[in-house]
Design a protein around this motif. Structure first.
Motif, PDB file in Angstrom:
ATOM      1  N   ALA A  98       0.834  -1.209   0.000  1.00 54.37           N
ATOM      2  CA  ALA A  98       0.000   0.000   0.000  1.00 54.37           C
ATOM      3  C   ALA A  98       0.869   1.260   0.000  1.00 54.37           C
ATOM      4  O   ALA A  98       0.574   2.230  -0.710  1.00 54.37           O
ATOM      5  CB  ALA A  98      -0.932  -0.008   1.205  1.00 54.37           C
ATOM      6  N   PRO A 108      -4.985   3.172  -4.044  1.00 50.85           N
ATOM      7  CA  PRO A 108      -5.050   1.760  -3.639  1.00 50.85           C
ATOM      8  C   PRO A 108      -6.432   1.133  -3.737  1.00 50.85           C
ATOM      9  O   PRO A 108      -6.558  -0.096  -3.714  1.00 50.85           O
ATOM     10  CB  PRO A 108      -4.564   1.792  -2.188  1.00 50.85           C
ATOM     11  CG  PRO A 108      -4.794   3.183  -1.720  1.00 50.85           C
ATOM     12  CD  PRO A 108      -4.630   4.059  -2.930  1.00 50.85           C
ATOM     13  N   PHE A 121      -7.976  -1.254  -0.047  1.00 46.38           N
ATOM     14  CA  PHE A 121      -6.645  -1.624  -0.524  1.00 46.38           C
ATOM     15  C   PHE A 121      -6.714  -2.712  -1.599  1.00 46.38           C
ATOM     16  O   PHE A 121      -5.898  -3.630  -1.617  1.00 46.38           O
ATOM     17  CB  PHE A 121      -5.779  -2.087   0.649  1.00 46.38           C
ATOM     18  CG  PHE A 121      -5.533  -1.003   1.656  1.00 46.38           C
ATOM     19  CD1 PHE A 121      -4.617   0.000   1.413  1.00 46.38           C
ATOM     20  CD2 PHE A 121      -6.251  -0.970   2.841  1.00 46.38           C
ATOM     21  CE1 PHE A 121      -4.397   1.011   2.334  1.00 46.38           C
ATOM     22  CE2 PHE A 121      -6.040   0.028   3.769  1.00 46.38           C
ATOM     23  CZ  PHE A 121      -5.113   1.033   3.511  1.00 46.38           C
ATOM     24  N   ALA A 124      -3.525  -3.049  -3.581  1.00 44.10           N
ATOM     25  CA  ALA A 124      -2.480  -3.678  -2.761  1.00 44.10           C
ATOM     26  C   ALA A 124      -2.678  -5.189  -2.737  1.00 44.10           C
ATOM     27  O   ALA A 124      -1.708  -5.962  -2.839  1.00 44.10           O
ATOM     28  CB  ALA A 124      -2.495  -3.111  -1.348  1.00 44.10           C
TER      29      ALA A 124
END
Length: 203
Positions: A98, A108, A121, A124
């Motif tokens: 992230a 993200p 996220f 990520a």
């Protein structure tokens, strides 16, 4: 970030294909490191299609987990023992990913494959995939030498993973830097509308 938002579906699908191939190759190398048979994973990596439409990532996981963690193992994010160690390692990896994504100027939340309105996220979770087998190997070693407790020693070992060197390009690069290079290369791919991801090779 604007280029990321406006990226076309074929580019995004090709990016996910490359991520899945890199993850599968890393899983094969992880099994080889423990003397486990890896040929089926190597063959699967060659068959991944755009967007992984045939879901070879899941097929690879079904082959991989029993050989990495034992025939009785089931990946369950809510369980303890090995699963709790994996969760801790993945959390460290996710945080580093992230940070790399934000540093590269990407958002993200906008993922390649993972998409959940409640997941801040998603990208990520996408970009960390090829690095997950590093955590898996570390957890297998920790369990073999110290047991399956999430204690201080285990946490320190898992936290050190982001300093592990990986082959990338012409040299070797720590995981933390490899993540930055990967996120940056994705951002450049979005801006150029041409894919050129800096994915690591298995160590």
């Amino acid at each position: 970030m604007r280029a990321q938002w406006q990226a076309k579906a074929p580019l995004i699908k090709q990016a996910w294909k490359q991520v899945v191939i890199a993850k599968t190759r890393m899983q094969a190398a992880a099994l080889e490191a423990f003397g486990e048979p890896s040929a089926p994973l190597t063959m699967m990596a060659r068959k991944v299609t755009s967007g992984d439409g045939t879901n070879l990532e899941a097929q690879a996981a079904r082959y991989y987990w029993p050989r990495m963690m034992g025939a009785k193992f089931r990946r369950d994010a809510g369980a303890d023992a090995e699963n709790a160690l994996l969760n801790y390692g993945y959390t460290v990896l996710r945080a580093a990913t992230a940070r790399a994504i934000v540093a590269a100027g990407l958002h993200p939340t906008i993922g390649l494959f993972h998409s959940n309105r409640g997941n801040a996220f998603a990208l990520a979770d996408d970009l960390m995939e090829p690095f997950r087998p590093l955590v898996d190997c570390a957890v297998r070693n920790i369990v073999a030498h110290s047991g399956a407790n999430v204690d201080t020693g285990a946490k320190q070992s898992l936290a050190r993973l982001i300093a592990t060197d990986l082959p990338l390009g012409e040299g070797v690069t720590p995981v933390s830097v490899a993540l930055i290079k990967l996120a940056t290369s994705l951002g450049q791919s979005f801006e150029a509308s041409a894919l050129a991801l800096a994915l690591p090779d298995p160590p």
